[in-house]
Design an enzyme around this catalytic site. Structure first.
Site, PDB file in Angstrom:
ATOM      1  N   ARG A  27       0.823  -1.206   0.000  1.00 42.25           N
ATOM      2  CA  ARG A  27       0.000   0.000   0.000  1.00 42.25           C
ATOM      3  C   ARG A  27       0.861   1.262   0.000  1.00 42.25           C
ATOM      4  NH1 ARG A  27      -5.260  -1.227   2.060  1.00 42.25           N
ATOM      5  NH2 ARG A  27      -5.459   0.760   3.120  1.00 42.25           N
ATOM      6  N   TRP A  75       1.542   6.252   5.809  1.00 38.49           N
ATOM      7  CA  TRP A  75       1.879   7.012   4.607  1.00 38.49           C
ATOM      8  C   TRP A  75       1.570   8.469   4.957  1.00 38.49           C
ATOM      9  CZ3 TRP A  75      -0.629   9.879   0.654  1.00 38.49           C
ATOM     10  CH2 TRP A  75       0.090   9.979  -0.540  1.00 38.49           C
ATOM     11  N   LYS A 483       3.655   4.369 -16.425  1.00 37.49           N
ATOM     12  CA  LYS A 483       4.307   3.189 -15.853  1.00 37.49           C
ATOM     13  C   LYS A 483       5.790   3.461 -15.692  1.00 37.49           C
ATOM     14  CE  LYS A 483       1.941   1.468 -14.749  1.00 37.49           C
ATOM     15  NZ  LYS A 483       0.580   1.277 -14.340  1.00 37.49           N
ATOM     16  N   GLU A 486       6.593   6.251 -12.915  1.00 42.25           N
ATOM     17  CA  GLU A 486       6.305   5.954 -11.513  1.00 42.25           C
ATOM     18  C   GLU A 486       7.298   4.985 -10.885  1.00 42.25           C
ATOM     19  OE1 GLU A 486       2.552   3.939 -10.551  1.00 42.25           O
ATOM     20  OE2 GLU A 486       2.474   3.187 -12.588  1.00 42.25           O
ATOM     21  N   HIS A 502       3.464  21.442 -32.107  1.00 46.57           N
ATOM     22  CA  HIS A 502       2.840  22.658 -31.567  1.00 46.57           C
ATOM     23  C   HIS A 502       3.519  23.087 -30.271  1.00 46.57           C
ATOM     24  CE1 HIS A 502      -0.157  22.527 -34.670  1.00 46.57           C
ATOM     25  NE2 HIS A 502      -0.272  21.223 -34.449  1.00 46.57           N
ATOM     26  N   LYS A 601      -0.640   2.427  -2.773  1.00 47.38           N
ATOM     27  CA  LYS A 601      -1.433   1.586  -3.658  1.00 47.38           C
ATOM     28  C   LYS A 601      -2.885   2.040  -3.717  1.00 47.38           C
ATOM     29  CE  LYS A 601      -2.233  -1.921  -6.345  1.00 47.38           C
ATOM     30  NZ  LYS A 601      -1.846  -1.715  -7.747  1.00 47.38           N
TER      31      LYS A 601
HETATM   32  C1  F6R Z   1      -0.503   3.485 -11.401  1.00 48.63           C
HETATM   33  C2  F6R Z   1      -1.586   3.233 -10.474  1.00 48.63           C
HETATM   34  C3  F6R Z   1      -2.483   4.348 -10.129  1.00 48.63           C
HETATM   35  C4  F6R Z   1      -3.920   3.851  -9.945  1.00 48.63           C
HETATM   36  C5  F6R Z   1      -4.806   4.978  -9.412  1.00 48.63           C
HETATM   37  C6  F6R Z   1      -6.252   4.545  -9.275  1.00 48.63           C
HETATM   38  O1  F6R Z   1       0.199   2.327 -11.711  1.00 48.63           O
HETATM   39  O2  F6R Z   1      -1.730   2.148  -9.983  1.00 48.63           O
HETATM   40  O3  F6R Z   1      -2.419   5.378 -11.067  1.00 48.63           O
HETATM   41  O4  F6R Z   1      -4.387   3.373 -11.167  1.00 48.63           O
HETATM   42  O5  F6R Z   1      -4.333   5.399  -8.167  1.00 48.63           O
HETATM   43  O6  F6R Z   1      -6.371   3.506  -8.368  1.00 48.63           O
HETATM   44  P1  F6R Z   1      -7.652   2.595  -8.354  1.00 48.63           P
HETATM   45  O7  F6R Z   1      -7.678   1.840  -9.622  1.00 48.63           O
HETATM   46  O8  F6R Z   1      -7.463   1.703  -7.159  1.00 48.63           O
HETATM   47  O9  F6R Z   1      -8.831   3.508  -8.207  1.00 48.63           O
END
Ligand code: F6R
Length: 606
Positions: A27, A75, A483, A486, A502, A601
């Site tokens: 997470r 976090w 991807k 991050e 542009h 997460k």
């Molecule tokens: C990137 C990633 C995030 C999630 C976003 C939405 O790899 O995992 O950008 O896609 O935080 O999360 P969910 O899908 O759980 O609403």
């Protein structure tokens, strides 16, 4: 986001708490701590950093020894990551761990300070601990209920009272919390993987419910202090789901799980070669009447929505607007009761997506959730629900969830197109057949990891790069770029290839990598013109395109070849090299692939 765990039983509580917290590491967190009943009093250990730092600290000082307690991975939101801001936080007789945000903590803090209370940390959590302590009259349940009436925000709490040895209290106010039930032991956790090693049986706490765990078992109450009978659920994940299973990282394991995840998600939703979403509450009749479709989500899930927009508009000819949830909820959207609002979320708990869905419902729209986590808030509140069956996604960077999200968007687009009379049943069967073939193509592409490794090795020294594409390839570029940035921490942007000149093309300098996604036949020549423009300015171009496409080396330096399949289905497979390139770049840079810095997460705060 923060993770909460708790334990009451006969095992060594510290071991259980640390083990359960390790299953929530995905997470994202920056500090960790536990509070354990030891010989009748509460012993706290906490530390900035990883669980290993906490373990080291406990080894140096003293490891709490007991059979009941609470634990937390933090976090940081209120106050920097530090030992003092780490949870648990304590008043004189109460110690708590907390997930979520207390919105009115400032007013409460001012009140408590005026009552002579002193604070050690900058957190909103300590305010709750002190408030519980302030109202505590010897009855924990009464005190918790009183405090819950004063708190605003969405949060979950694990609480221990010094006077009630070996009893753990847990509170859910929006933020998810489960209560695991084993034989002669019980648990609390923010998510199922934390308890899977010990039990698969759990209660899902609902909003404003309080659980009391002690050696007599588990009781659950509402805010009127009435005991509630709840259905005991059984997790359908096995232990392997929360383990790496021989892969170096969860992200790699999840990339390799994609063929299975797609099969498991689409197969039960296809009958006689046509999409059938009736079990999700979606019928052809229902789909016929929408004027507009909105897709609202965050991050990768929003990128899945972008793919959905292209295919729904192309096949069903219904206008689709894709919105970032945090923008949608504050932009006074023009949604009406004639519209369909699709919320896509892996976790089903993303605060902005949940709020956006509630707003859409208030505006009278029908809401359809595409969610991976069973029983999550978005899943429970949507009018219609399609579960993706990816299994738990542990790596912070989403891969298999994205894949199954787009597979569902395809099914939905086919069904919308058929319902709108824009395609025939035969055509629909052809398209559904294409979708069913994708798991095999994905498996084949996963064999080409060396090609991705080679490309990754050429990216690791870059300061910045661009992903470009047109149409569906632009939607994919967005995901490829997210991807990469991050997990590799290399700056990258995605651009519609035709938009480069542009402004953005001025960024191109000698040797700058550009990843060009060029899978759409009708747009190939256009994209090649754009590739030539960047190449002429010194870019090092990697092209992700059909294997069969032959080009001169004045166009690209490297090609990642894809099989020859219909344009419309390409995103299902073309994202694989983008995921692998990002993964191997991160590995080669020595980064913490599964837990990239600053990221969480499940984003349960705004
Ligand atoms: C990137 C990633 C995030 C999630 C976003 C939405 O790899 O995992 O950008 O896609 O935080 O999360 P969910 O899908 O759980 O609403």
């Amino acid at each position: 986001m923060c993770g909460i765990v708790g334990y009451v039983g006969r095992r060594d509580c510290t071991d259980v708490l640390i083990d359960a917290l390790s299953k929530l590491e995905y997470r994202g967190y920056d500090s960790a701590g536990i509070a354990v009943f030891e010989n009748g009093s509460i012993k706290v250990a906490k530390s900035k950093g990883r669980l290993a730092d906490l373990e080291k600290k406990m080894d140096e000082e003293e490891r709490p020894l007991g059979n009941a307690g609470i634990g937390h991975t933090r976090w940081a939101t209120h106050g920097e990551p530090s030992d003092v801001n780490s949870h648990p936080h304590s008043g004189e007789r109460v110690t708590i761990v907390h997930n979520g945000i207390i919105e009115n903590y400032k007013i409460l803090k001012e009140f408590l300070v005026s009552q002579g209370r002193q604070f050690r940390s900058e957190t909103d959590t300590e305010v709750v601990a002190q408030l519980l302590d302030y109202y505590y009259d010897g009855n924990p349940l009464d005190t918790i209920i009183k405090v819950m009436h004063e708190l605003e925000g969405s949060f979950a709490l694990g609480i221990v009272f010094a006077d009630f040895c070996d009893t753990v209290y847990a509170v859910r106010c929006e933020s998810p919390l489960i209560v695991g039930v084993g034989s002669d032991e019980s648990f609390i956790a923010s998510d199922v993987p934390a308890i899977l090693k010990y039990t698969k049986d759990y209660y899902l706490l609902e909003h404003n419910e309080i659980a009391v765990l002690n050696n007599d078992g588990v009781k659950i109450f509402n805010l009127h202090k009435k005991e509630i009978e709840k259905e005991l659920k059984t997790a359908d994940w096995d232990m392997d789901a929360a383990e790496k299973g021989g892969y170096e990282h969860f992200m790699l394991k999840e990339i390799y799980e994609q063929p299975t995840a797609v099969r498991t998600t689409i197969t039960p939703r296809i009958s006689d070669g046509l999409p059938n979403l009736e079990e999700c509450g979606i019928t052809y009749d229902k789909l016929r009447n929408f004027e507009n479709i909105y897709v609202v989500a965050c991050g990768t899930a929003m990128h899945a929505g972008m793919v959905g927009k292209y295919i729904i508009e192309k096949l069903a000819r219904i206008p689709v607007t894709v919105d970032i949830a945090s923008e949608f909820r504050y932009r006074d959207p023009l949604v009406t009761d004639r519209d369909l609002v699709i919320i896509i979320s892996q976790s089903g708990e993303t605060a902005d997506s949940l709020a956006a869905m509630r707003l859409a419902k208030n505006l009278g729209a029908q809401t359809l959730a595409i969610v991976n986590a069973k029983g999550s808030s978005i899943a429970r509140e949507a009018d219609m629900l399609i579960y993706t069956h990816a299994g738990p996604e542990i790596a912070v960077a989403s891969t298999k969830a994205y894949m199954v999200q787009i597979s569902v968007m395809y099914l939905l687009a086919f069904e919308l197109a058929l319902a709108a009379g824009k395609i025939s049943e035969d055509e629909c069967r052809r398209l559904t057949g294409l979708l069913q073939q994708t798991p095999e193509y994905i498996s084949d592409l996963l064999e080409k990891k060396e090609a991705a490794q080679y490309i990754a090795s050429s990216l690791i020294t870059a300061d910045s790069l661009l992903y470009i594409g047109r149409g569906l390839d632009y939607a994919l570029s967005m995901e490829g770029s997210l991807k990469l940035k991050e997990i590799s921490y290399i700056h990258s942007e995605s651009y519609a290839a035709g938009e480069l000149k542009h402004g953005t093309i001025s960024l191109i300098s000698d040797g700058m990598p550009v990843i060009a996604v060029a899978t759409q036949t009708a747009l190939l020549e256009k994209t090649i013109s754009n590739i030539k423009e960047v190449k002429a300015r010194g870019a090092k171009v990697v092209m992700v395109c059909r294997d069969s496409y032959e080009f001169e080396n004045d166009i690209a330096d490297y090609k990642f070849g894809l099989p020859d399949i219909d344009d419309i289905i390409m995103p299902m497979i073309a994202v694989v090299p983008l995921q692998l390139i990002a993964y191997y770049t991160s590995v080669l840079k020595g980064n913490d692939v599964d837990k990239p810095r600053n990221l969480a997460k499940s984003v349960t705060v705004e």
